[in-house]
Enzyme design. Structure first.
Site, PDB file in Angstrom:
ATOM      1  N   ASP A   8       0.882  -1.110  -0.093  1.00  0.00           N
ATOM      2  CA  ASP A   8      -0.078  -0.032  -0.081  1.00  0.00           C
ATOM      3  C   ASP A   8       0.960   1.232   0.084  1.00  0.00           C
ATOM      4  O   ASP A   8       2.138   1.151  -0.123  1.00  0.00           O
ATOM      5  CB  ASP A   8      -0.884  -0.107   1.166  1.00  0.00           C
ATOM      6  N   CYS A  65       3.462  -3.261   4.086  1.00  0.00           N
ATOM      7  CA  CYS A  65       2.308  -2.209   4.550  1.00  0.00           C
ATOM      8  C   CYS A  65       2.899  -1.174   5.442  1.00  0.00           C
ATOM      9  O   CYS A  65       4.200  -1.553   5.769  1.00  0.00           O
ATOM     10  CB  CYS A  65       0.771  -2.508   4.712  1.00  0.00           C
ATOM     11  N   GLY A  66       2.245  -0.433   6.362  1.00  0.00           N
ATOM     12  CA  GLY A  66       3.083   0.105   7.311  1.00  0.00           C
ATOM     13  C   GLY A  66       3.661  -0.527   8.533  1.00  0.00           C
ATOM     14  O   GLY A  66       4.774  -0.512   8.914  1.00  0.00           O
ATOM     15  N   HIS A  98      10.163 -24.208   9.222  1.00  0.00           N
ATOM     16  CA  HIS A  98       9.047 -25.024   9.995  1.00  0.00           C
ATOM     17  C   HIS A  98       7.670 -24.707   9.512  1.00  0.00           C
ATOM     18  O   HIS A  98       6.872 -25.674   9.739  1.00  0.00           O
ATOM     19  CB  HIS A  98       9.108 -24.746  11.486  1.00  0.00           C
ATOM     20  N   ARG A 109       7.147   0.743   7.877  1.00  0.00           N
ATOM     21  CA  ARG A 109       7.528   2.223   8.756  1.00  0.00           C
ATOM     22  C   ARG A 109       8.389   1.853   9.896  1.00  0.00           C
ATOM     23  O   ARG A 109       8.498   2.677  10.743  1.00  0.00           O
ATOM     24  CB  ARG A 109       6.073   2.522   9.211  1.00  0.00           C
ATOM     25  N   ARG A 132       8.623 -33.655  10.181  1.00  0.00           N
ATOM     26  CA  ARG A 132       7.440 -33.611  11.178  1.00  0.00           C
ATOM     27  C   ARG A 132       6.740 -32.147  11.132  1.00  0.00           C
ATOM     28  O   ARG A 132       5.736 -32.123  11.293  1.00  0.00           O
ATOM     29  CB  ARG A 132       7.948 -33.443  12.643  1.00  0.00           C
ATOM     30  N   HIS A 133       7.371 -31.134  10.362  1.00  0.00           N
ATOM     31  CA  HIS A 133       6.528 -30.091   9.751  1.00  0.00           C
ATOM     32  C   HIS A 133       5.742 -30.154   8.717  1.00  0.00           C
ATOM     33  O   HIS A 133       4.493 -29.506   8.780  1.00  0.00           O
ATOM     34  CB  HIS A 133       7.639 -28.941   9.492  1.00  0.00           C
ATOM     35  N   ARG A 136       2.371 -31.013  10.387  1.00  0.00           N
ATOM     36  CA  ARG A 136       1.695 -29.713  11.105  1.00  0.00           C
ATOM     37  C   ARG A 136       1.156 -28.666  10.084  1.00  0.00           C
ATOM     38  O   ARG A 136       0.049 -28.410  10.269  1.00  0.00           O
ATOM     39  CB  ARG A 136       2.750 -29.105  11.874  1.00  0.00           C
TER      40      ARG A 136
HETATM   41  C1  RB5 Z   1      -1.968   2.710   6.607  1.00  0.00           C
HETATM   42  O1  RB5 Z   1      -2.040   3.841   7.446  1.00  0.00           O
HETATM   43  C2  RB5 Z   1      -1.715   1.489   7.591  1.00  0.00           C
HETATM   44  O2  RB5 Z   1      -2.622   1.259   8.392  1.00  0.00           O
HETATM   45  C3  RB5 Z   1      -1.552   0.461   6.874  1.00  0.00           C
HETATM   46  O3  RB5 Z   1      -0.350   0.359   5.811  1.00  0.00           O
HETATM   47  C4  RB5 Z   1      -0.957  -1.187   7.596  1.00  0.00           C
HETATM   48  O4  RB5 Z   1       0.132  -0.855   8.559  1.00  0.00           O
HETATM   49  C5  RB5 Z   1      -2.022  -1.622   8.116  1.00  0.00           C
HETATM   50  O5  RB5 Z   1      -1.862  -2.950   8.546  1.00  0.00           O
END
Ligand code: RB5
Length: 157
Positions: A8, A65-66, A98, A109, A132-133, A136
């Site tokens: 994203d 994502c963040g 595993h 971030r 074994r994995h 599972r």
């Molecule tokens: C976007 O602000 C943020 O919520 C998204 O990148 C993510 O971290 C969500 O899990």
């Protein structure tokens, strides 16, 4: 290796870095977007990558994502996907050895580009140990069969 990658807006910069790193490492990388830091919804990109992995079109997937957490949750809704949010290379190794994890999610971030390179390296270069994995991971697949999307009821077998 054929690797689908997506992010994203919050993961865009790290996704671009990881994409070029994987390409330079000789992988065939398919970028499903996003292509800017304009705000988008992470589940759309999680679905695109997860579908490719579940269908076998991709060997592995990478999502950013963040926090990596939303991507992890969304990708794991697709049957056959085992997505893991990883913050250090040792856990990337264990997730492959595993858990036969097939989608890596990264925190754009909270993870610097050099650490992300080490995590991605560990993830793509480590094989599932099986043994074994295998049993599972097979039980995880059985849970997916028992609890079908759209129903909270257990399917008796
Ligand atoms: C976007 O602000 C943020 O919520 C998204 O990148 C993510 O971290 C969500 O899990």
């Amino acid at each position: 290796m054929r690797i689908f990658i997506g992010s994203d807006h919050a993961g865009f910069a790290l996704k671009e870095h990881v994409k070029s790193y994987l390409e330079r490492s000789g992988h065939d990388v398919v970028d499903v977007g996003t292509h800017s830091d304009e705000s988008v919804d992470y589940p759309d990109y999680a679905l695109a990558v997860a579908r490719a992995v579940a269908s076998g079109e991709a060997d592995l997937g990478v999502l950013v994502c963040g926090t990596g957490l939303g991507m992890e949750i969304a990708a794991n809704k697709v049957r056959g996907v085992r997505a893991v949010q990883v913050m250090d290379p040792e856990l990337a190794v264990m997730a492959r050895k595993h858990n036969d994890a097939n989608v890596l999610t990264l925190a754009g971030r909270h993870t610097d580009p050099q650490t992300a390179e080490r995590i991605v390296d560990a993830f793509v270069s480590t094989a599932f140990e099986g043994g074994r994995h295998e049993r599972r991971v097979g039980k995880i697949a059985a849970i997916e069969q028992q609890y079908r999307p759209g129903s909270a009821d257990r399917k008796e077998s």
